[in-house]
Design an enzyme around this catalytic site. Structure first.
Site, PDB file in Angstrom:
ATOM      1  N   ARG A  87      12.786 -51.358  67.855  1.00  0.00           N
ATOM      2  CA  ARG A  87      11.698 -52.336  67.891  1.00  0.00           C
ATOM      3  C   ARG A  87      12.202 -53.703  68.344  1.00  0.00           C
ATOM      4  NH1 ARG A  87      11.482 -55.861  63.322  1.00  0.00           N
ATOM      5  NH2 ARG A  87      13.151 -55.438  61.835  1.00  0.00           N
ATOM      6  N   LYS A 105      16.989 -53.467  66.365  1.00  0.00           N
ATOM      7  CA  LYS A 105      15.979 -54.495  66.561  1.00  0.00           C
ATOM      8  C   LYS A 105      16.502 -55.583  67.501  1.00  0.00           C
ATOM      9  CE  LYS A 105      13.948 -58.595  65.157  1.00  0.00           C
ATOM     10  NZ  LYS A 105      14.500 -59.968  65.068  1.00  0.00           N
ATOM     11  N   HIS A 117      23.965 -42.777  61.918  1.00  0.00           N
ATOM     12  CA  HIS A 117      22.759 -42.556  61.123  1.00  0.00           C
ATOM     13  C   HIS A 117      22.724 -43.560  59.977  1.00  0.00           C
ATOM     14  CE1 HIS A 117      25.547 -38.989  60.806  1.00  0.00           C
ATOM     15  NE2 HIS A 117      25.861 -39.628  59.695  1.00  0.00           N
ATOM     16  N   ASN A 131      31.095 -47.694  68.076  1.00  0.00           N
ATOM     17  CA  ASN A 131      30.682 -46.617  67.178  1.00  0.00           C
ATOM     18  C   ASN A 131      30.460 -47.156  65.772  1.00  0.00           C
ATOM     19  OD1 ASN A 131      30.912 -44.304  65.272  1.00  0.00           O
ATOM     20  ND2 ASN A 131      31.221 -43.153  67.164  1.00  0.00           N
ATOM     21  N   ALA A 134      28.144 -43.821  59.519  1.00  0.00           N
ATOM     22  CA  ALA A 134      26.951 -43.760  58.680  1.00  0.00           C
ATOM     23  C   ALA A 134      26.872 -44.932  57.708  1.00  0.00           C
ATOM     24  CB  ALA A 134      26.934 -42.451  57.901  1.00  0.00           C
ATOM     25  N   ASN A 140      21.460 -59.716  60.342  1.00  0.00           N
ATOM     26  CA  ASN A 140      21.045 -60.747  61.301  1.00  0.00           C
ATOM     27  C   ASN A 140      20.420 -61.981  60.656  1.00  0.00           C
ATOM     28  OD1 ASN A 140      18.716 -59.451  60.420  1.00  0.00           O
ATOM     29  ND2 ASN A 140      17.703 -59.520  62.418  1.00  0.00           N
ATOM     30  N   TYR A 141      20.482 -62.094  59.328  1.00  0.00           N
ATOM     31  CA  TYR A 141      19.745 -63.172  58.655  1.00  0.00           C
ATOM     32  C   TYR A 141      20.487 -63.568  57.388  1.00  0.00           C
ATOM     33  CZ  TYR A 141      15.683 -65.563  56.554  1.00  0.00           C
ATOM     34  OH  TYR A 141      14.839 -66.480  55.978  1.00  0.00           O
TER      35      TYR A 141
END
Length: 205
Positions: A87, A105, A117, A131, A134, A140-141
Site C-alpha cells: 500500500r 508501505k 513473512h 533479505n 521472519a 517508520n515512525y
C-alpha cells in the site's frame, strides 16, 4: 552532509529510479505515490497488466488473498504471497518476494530482495538482494517521543530529515535476522547484517 542512495544501492543510476538519484532516501519516499504514478505512465503495455494504477508484470505471480493498493508496480518474476499487503505507493523491481503476512508501505525495493513473512517495511528504500527473515521490522515512525522528526546518522552526527515518516535505506545485500528491528532513520551500508532479535537504532548507537 549528503546521503546518496547510489552509495548504498549500486544499481540506482541505471534503474527506473535514476531520475531521482540526487534525492535523499527520505525525499524519495516522501512522495512515493506520485513517483510511482510517474513510473506507471512509462511502462510498456505489452509487459504489464495494468488496472486502476496497479501494474503487475506478466511474469509475476500474485496469489489469491494478497492485498494490492494503488499506485503500485510489481516487476518481472516477482512473487506476492497470499496475505501480503502492499500500500501507499510501492515499486518492486525484478524477482522480489513479499511473503505471507508481510506489509510494504510507500517503499522502493530493488531486484531480488525478499520480505520472508510477517514483516513490516514502511517508507523505505531497499537495495538489491536484501533479505528480511521472519518477523523483522523496518519501523517508520517515532511513536515513543513528542517530537516525531526522524533523524539519520551521518559521519557520527545526527541530522534531522524534516520528515515524521521515514524507515530506512538498506544497502545492497543487507540482512535482517528474524524479529530484528531497524528503528526509523536507519542507513545500512551494503552487506550489513543485523542479528536475530537485535535492535538497530541510529539514535542510541
Amino acid at each position: 552532509m549528503t546521503v546518496r542512495i547510489s552509495d548504498y544501492i549500486h544499481g540506482m543510476a541505471l534503474s527506473k529510479l535514476a531520475r531521482w538519484a540526487d534525492l535523499t532516501p527520505w525525499e524519495l519516499v516522501s512522495n512515493a505515490p506520485e513517483r510511482v504514478r510517474e513510473l506507471l505512465k512509462q511502462l510498456p503495455d505489452d509487459d504489464y497488466l495494468v488496472l486502476d494504477d496497479i501494474a503487475v508484470h506478466r511474469t509475476a505471480q500474485v496469489e489469491e488473498g494478497a492485498i494490492l493498493k494503488a499506485p503500485l508496480i510489481i516487476g518481472a518474476g516477482c512473487f506476492i504471497a497470499a496475505g501480503a499487503y502492499l500500500r501507499g505507493g510501492c515499486w518492486l523491481d525484478e524477482h522480489c518476494i513479499i511473503g505471507p503476512g508481510a506489509e510494504l508501505k510507500s517503499s522502493f525495493v530493488f531486484g531480488g530482495s525478499k520480505l520472508a513473512h510477517f514483516n513490516f517495511v514502511g517508507d523505505s528504500v531497499l537495495g538489491a538482494g536484501v533479505n528480511l527473515e521472519a518477523g523483522s521490522i523496518v519501523a517508520n515512525y517515532r511513536n515513543e517521543r513528542t517530537d516525531k522528526t526522524v533523524n539519520v546518522r551521518v559521519d557520527d552526527v545526527l541530522v534531522p530529515t524534516g520528515c515524521d515518516k521515514f524507515g530506512a535505506l538498506l544497502g545492497d545485500e543487507s540482512r535482517l535476522g528474524a524479529n530484528a528491528v531497524v528503528a526509523p532513520g536507519g542507513l545500512l551500508r551494503p552487506g550489513t547484517v543485523i542479528r536475530r532479535l537485535a535492535l538497530y537504532d541510529c539514535e542510541v548507537i
